[in-house]
Scaffold this motif. Structure first.
Motif, PDB file in Angstrom:
ATOM      1  N   ASP A  15       0.812  -1.220   0.000  1.00 11.11           N
ATOM      2  CA  ASP A  15       0.000   0.000   0.000  1.00 11.11           C
ATOM      3  C   ASP A  15       0.845   1.269   0.000  1.00 11.11           C
ATOM      4  N   ALA A  16       2.150   1.136  -0.148  1.00 11.54           N
ATOM      5  CA  ALA A  16       3.034   2.305  -0.111  1.00 11.54           C
ATOM      6  C   ALA A  16       2.838   3.169  -1.360  1.00 11.54           C
ATOM      7  N   GLN A  17       3.277   4.418  -1.268  1.00 11.93           N
ATOM      8  CA  GLN A  17       3.231   5.318  -2.412  1.00 11.93           C
ATOM      9  C   GLN A  17       4.111   4.751  -3.524  1.00 11.93           C
ATOM     10  N   PRO A  18       3.689   4.877  -4.786  1.00  8.05           N
ATOM     11  CA  PRO A  18       4.523   4.364  -5.888  1.00  8.05           C
ATOM     12  C   PRO A  18       5.843   5.123  -6.012  1.00  8.05           C
ATOM     13  N   LEU A  19       6.873   4.400  -6.374  1.00  7.08           N
ATOM     14  CA  LEU A  19       8.157   4.994  -6.737  1.00  7.08           C
ATOM     15  C   LEU A  19       8.132   5.111  -8.263  1.00  7.08           C
ATOM     16  N   THR A  20       8.381   6.313  -8.796  1.00 11.84           N
ATOM     17  CA  THR A  20       8.271   6.557 -10.229  1.00 11.84           C
ATOM     18  C   THR A  20       9.577   7.103 -10.767  1.00 11.84           C
ATOM     19  N   ALA A  21       9.952   6.637 -11.948  1.00  8.70           N
ATOM     20  CA  ALA A  21      11.177   7.101 -12.591  1.00  8.70           C
ATOM     21  C   ALA A  21      11.025   6.968 -14.097  1.00  8.70           C
ATOM     22  N   ALA A  22      11.902   7.665 -14.813  1.00 11.12           N
ATOM     23  CA  ALA A  22      11.956   7.505 -16.269  1.00 11.12           C
ATOM     24  C   ALA A  22      12.381   6.079 -16.589  1.00 11.12           C
ATOM     25  N   TRP A  23      11.896   5.534 -17.722  1.00 14.98           N
ATOM     26  CA  TRP A  23      12.316   4.206 -18.167  1.00 14.98           C
ATOM     27  C   TRP A  23      13.829   4.248 -18.278  1.00 14.98           C
ATOM     28  N   PRO A  24      14.529   3.346 -17.622  1.00 18.59           N
ATOM     29  CA  PRO A  24      15.985   3.497 -17.489  1.00 18.59           C
ATOM     30  C   PRO A  24      16.774   3.136 -18.745  1.00 18.59           C
ATOM     31  N   SER A  25      17.801   3.952 -19.016  1.00 20.61           N
ATOM     32  CA  SER A  25      18.784   3.618 -20.045  1.00 20.61           C
ATOM     33  C   SER A  25      20.106   3.254 -19.382  1.00 20.61           C
ATOM     34  N   LYS A  26      20.212   3.542 -18.091  1.00 16.96           N
ATOM     35  CA  LYS A  26      21.356   3.153 -17.270  1.00 16.96           C
ATOM     36  C   LYS A  26      20.803   2.758 -15.911  1.00 16.96           C
ATOM     37  N   ILE A  27      21.629   2.179 -15.068  1.00 21.58           N
ATOM     38  CA  ILE A  27      21.164   1.798 -13.736  1.00 21.58           C
ATOM     39  C   ILE A  27      20.694   3.050 -12.999  1.00 21.58           C
ATOM     40  N   THR A  28      19.513   2.955 -12.410  1.00 23.38           N
ATOM     41  CA  THR A  28      18.907   4.088 -11.729  1.00 23.38           C
ATOM     42  C   THR A  28      18.507   3.668 -10.319  1.00 23.38           C
ATOM     43  N   GLU A  29      18.864   4.482  -9.349  1.00 23.91           N
ATOM     44  CA  GLU A  29      18.467   4.256  -7.956  1.00 23.91           C
ATOM     45  C   GLU A  29      17.306   5.189  -7.640  1.00 23.91           C
ATOM     46  N   VAL A  30      16.230   4.631  -7.092  1.00 25.44           N
ATOM     47  CA  VAL A  30      15.044   5.431  -6.778  1.00 25.44           C
ATOM     48  C   VAL A  30      14.765   5.307  -5.289  1.00 25.44           C
ATOM     49  N   ASN A  31      14.688   6.442  -4.613  1.00 25.50           N
ATOM     50  CA  ASN A  31      14.357   6.505  -3.191  1.00 25.50           C
ATOM     51  C   ASN A  31      13.124   7.383  -3.023  1.00 25.50           C
ATOM     52  N   ALA A  32      12.225   6.989  -2.134  1.00 24.57           N
ATOM     53  CA  ALA A  32      11.004   7.761  -1.907  1.00 24.57           C
ATOM     54  C   ALA A  32      11.344   9.194  -1.533  1.00 24.57           C
ATOM     55  N   GLY A  33      10.617  10.133  -2.137  1.00 28.70           N
ATOM     56  CA  GLY A  33      10.792  11.533  -1.803  1.00 28.70           C
ATOM     57  C   GLY A  33      12.012  12.196  -2.407  1.00 28.70           C
ATOM     58  N   GLU A  34      12.788  11.462  -3.198  1.00 27.37           N
ATOM     59  CA  GLU A  34      13.975  12.036  -3.813  1.00 27.37           C
ATOM     60  C   GLU A  34      13.892  11.872  -5.323  1.00 27.37           C
ATOM     61  N   ARG A  35      14.720  12.612  -5.994  1.00 32.55           N
ATOM     62  CA  ARG A  35      14.797  12.492  -7.441  1.00 32.55           C
ATOM     63  C   ARG A  35      15.626  11.252  -7.780  1.00 32.55           C
TER      64      ARG A  35
END
Length: 149
Positions: free
Chosen positions: A90-110
Motif C-alpha cells: 500500500d506504499a506510495q509508488p516509486l516513479t522514474a523515467a524508463w531506465p537507459s542506465k542503472i537508476t536508484e530510486v528513493n522515496a521523496g527524492e529524485r
C-alpha cells in the motif's frame, strides 16, 4: 519469349513492391518486459505500471514475490516506454523515467542515474528493465538487453 533483361526488370519491380509491403511489419514498436527481484527479506505484493509519453499505459501487472526470489514471468509488451511506476503493498509508488542506465530510486527524492553501461545481461538492444526492490521506499532499475523471445 521475353528477354532476360525484361524478366529481370519485372522481377526487380515485383520484389521491390513485396519488400515495400513488408516495411510496415518491420517498423513495429520494440518489445519490452519487466522482471522483479525481491530483496526485502519478506513476501511482497508489487504493482507495476509502464507508461509512454502520452501517459498511455503500455503494461500493468501485480507481482506476488516471496522473500529473496525473482519473478521473470512478465509478458512481453510493445511500445516505447518512458516512465515506470512501482508500488510495494500500500506504499506510495516509486516513479522514474524508463531506465537507459542503472537508476536508484528513493522515496521523496529524485531518481539518481549511475554511469554504468546499459546492456547488463548481454545482447545488443535494450529489451526491458530488472527491478530490484530493497524496500517500499527504495529500488534499483537495471536495463536488460537481448532478443525478445
Amino acid at each position: 519469349m521475353p528477354s532476360r533483361r525484361k524478366y529481370l526488370a519485372g522481377f526487380a519491380v515485383t520484389w521491390s513492391m513485396g519488400v515495400a509491403g513488408c516495411a510496415g511489419f518491420g517498423s513495429s514498436d520494440p518489445l519490452h518486459r519487466v522482471e522483479m527481484d525481491n530483496n526485502t527479506g519478506r513476501d511482497i505484493e508489487v504493482f507495476v505500471e509502464v507508461m509512454n509519453d502520452a501517459d498511455g499505459t503500455l503494461f500493468q501487472r501485480s507481482f506476488a514475490i516471496e522473500a529473496g526470489n525473482q519473478d521473470e514471468g512478465a509478458d512481453w509488451f510493445e511500445g516505447v516506454p518512458t516512465k515506470l511506476s512501482v508500488a510495494v503493498g500500500d506504499a506510495q509508488p516509486l516513479t522514474a523515467a524508463w531506465p537507459s542506465k542503472i537508476t536508484e530510486v528513493n522515496a521523496g527524492e529524485r531518481p539518481e542515474t549511475h554511469g554504468i553501461p546499459p546492456c547488463i545481461r548481454g545482447g545488443d538492444s535494450m529489451t526491458g528493465v530488472f527491478v530490484r526492490i530493497a524496500s517500499a521506499e527504495r529500488m534499483w532499475l537495471e536495463p536488460t538487453c537481448g532478443d525478445p523471445q
